[in-house]
Design an enzyme around this catalytic site. Sequence first.
Site, PDB file in Angstrom:
ATOM      1  CD  GLU A  60      -4.920  -3.193   0.169  1.00  0.00           C
ATOM      2  OE1 GLU A  60      -4.665  -2.749   1.315  1.00  0.00           O
ATOM      3  OE2 GLU A  60      -5.452  -2.498  -0.713  1.00  0.00           O
ATOM      4  CG  HIS A 129      -0.930   4.251  -7.503  1.00  0.00           C
ATOM      5  ND1 HIS A 129      -0.378   4.761  -6.370  1.00  0.00           N
ATOM      6  CD2 HIS A 129      -2.241   4.054  -7.224  1.00  0.00           C
ATOM      7  CE1 HIS A 129      -1.320   4.887  -5.444  1.00  0.00           C
ATOM      8  NE2 HIS A 129      -2.461   4.454  -5.937  1.00  0.00           N
TER       9      HIS A 129
END
Lengths: 328, 403
Positions: A60, A129
């Site tokens: 990322e 998450h």
Amino acid sequence: MATLQLREAIRAAMTEEMERDEDVFLMGEEVAEYDGAYKVSQGMLDQFGPDRVIDTPIAELGFSGLGIGAAMSGLRPIIEFMTFNFSFVAFDQVVNNAPNMRYMSGGQFGCPIVFRGPNGAAGQLGATHSNSTEALYSNFPGLKVIAPSNPDDAKGLLKSAIRDDDPIVFLESEQMYGMKGEVSDEEDYLLPIGKARIAREGEDVTIVAHSKSYHVAMKAAEELEKEGYDAEVIDPRTIKPLDIETIIRSVMKTNRLVVIDESSPFASVASEVTHQVQERAFDHLDAPVLRVTPPDTPAPYAPNLMDRYMPSVEETVRASKRVLYATT
Amino acid sequence: MADDNSKAPTDSADAFDAKSGGDGAADKSAVEDTAADESTEEQGPWTKQSIDIPEGPIKETVEYETYPASRFTHDDLGLSDDDLMPMLRNMLLQRRFEERCRQMYQRQNISGFLHLYIGQEAVSTGSVYGIRLGEDSVITAYRDHGIGLAMGMDPKACMAELFGKKSGCSSGKGGSMHFFDSEKRMFGGHAIVGAHLPVGAGIAFAHKYRDEDNVCLCFFGDGAMAQGAYREALNLAGIYDLPIVFICENNQYAMGTAVDRVQAEPDLFKHGRSFGMPCSLASGMDVFSVNGAVKDHVEMAREGQPSMLEIRTYRYQGHSISDPAKYRKEGELDARKSEDAIVRLQQYIIDQDIATDSEIETLDDEIKQEVLDAIEFANNSDFPDDDAIYDHVYAQEDYPFIN
């Protein structure tokens, strides 16, 4: 009007903008060959080819930074995070590079980039998450933060975001990707960034809620109606810039405010709305502003704990009745 | 880290609909794993990877190109006699500019961090003479004065930036670590170690995306080599065949930490090999070595081959102005100064009868005056208006600030 899923509306926005402007490209994990982890980019590789719909490694930081360099060079990248929980790996790029380039260069280099993907908890995925990032990213000057609650807004706002000359964090929800809604057929449908939507007009209490929480608010308004209370629901749609004027006008009418927000309560979107309302409309308030947020804990796994964690219709009804000084 | 969300969202979508009465049903099929549906007989996106393990050990011989000091003449590099005095001027300007920076800092005309480039001028100048200035792109880290000036940025605007003035190259918003010049395609100095390497890859990506025949030079220090951003940037450049040269200016210290104390493989140029890239090693104490190396690497980049170049150099000053550099060994600085790249080029010019000692001295005096003029300009410039704090945060001017 066409009925589209949220993912289809987002795809339509990206597709139209890529057809319109060759400088727009999509990059992220599994956006191309896999057809999108949540199928948002389904079919786009076939239409635009691998030079414009680009798979990345699980890196990322790297591909966010690459997007920023491309944007500084005048391209208009759409960077998809498989979820915004992973954007933290790229945090330095998103908050320290993208929003500062224009300022540090005295206006010489802009950064017209969109970081988009699912944000917030999506059921029992555990603490790492389930982060809601809207408050966090709104804290960085130079970023704009958008969090639509329905397919129509998603399409109109994403198209505007792609054309915007500033870096934008565009927050979706994986739980909403399958949600269907009417989407405008208007050619080149654009919605302004920074304009709230009054979703339901009411006289008794204002409920401000964005993204998934908007649906909680609407459900709560229905419950309140059964008990004889008329709630006004405002979906700010863009967190930054925040259309505080619309919220203030509503509070001046209803004199009561509840804010629902999935982000962690300390220094949250709800905190900011609360602060600005007390600053600008203190004399119009007939009750303390209440927030409906998760508790200040990581997100749990167990289903009952997760139900307890997420802002709920019941909590919203209870908070609304408290600001109405109604017996519960 | 970034896992496959093939199952959880399906369940959670149901949970959401049940709980909050969403407008429509979540699409379960969308998140199913598609791999199982594919017949193995059909043509898939198979790759060349295999599980074959050779019987014996794998032996490899690797060759690296080197560009040591004193190997090249200017003729070898395609430089004319007329290029040499401008090259010297380019290097001297950086040196004289920064000597005055030091003084201006002590007089409190300059604040903030100030990382001087003195000693490394051959790297900037040699590199800039290896690209098409104004078409190719350059990005660097916080020790950026030298590269900016080498690229032809106006010393007046640069000094004004250091003074925090409106007339500065970044309108007084950037300071020492953030020199930008969009016209010259100087994408700035950047202050978080390693963070600009992926950005450099993005600049190169844009060149390729637009089918331009241009390249990006991405400079960084030896300290950045330990950052994950380095690995991610090189990997991306490798898989997308980006026209970029990653140039490690190894000045031997990351702040006060010697490179061999923090790098398991202190031959930094070798790191590029794990990305399948050509790697080489050049002397940063000789502008010709740098120029030769950069030209070769730029040629590769123009053909879509990213590469890694380590240029070994030395900074004479501490990491920043507040660093007395006590971590150096005794005599180390003097030893390095004896290889000074400016002195080397001056000697070369004299040996080649291109200019005399006194002509060089005249040039130096001119440059010193130019720097004094820059200081005068900076001194006489205004600070930004107070309201300028709101400028350049966003593109549009009517952004609804809360103030």
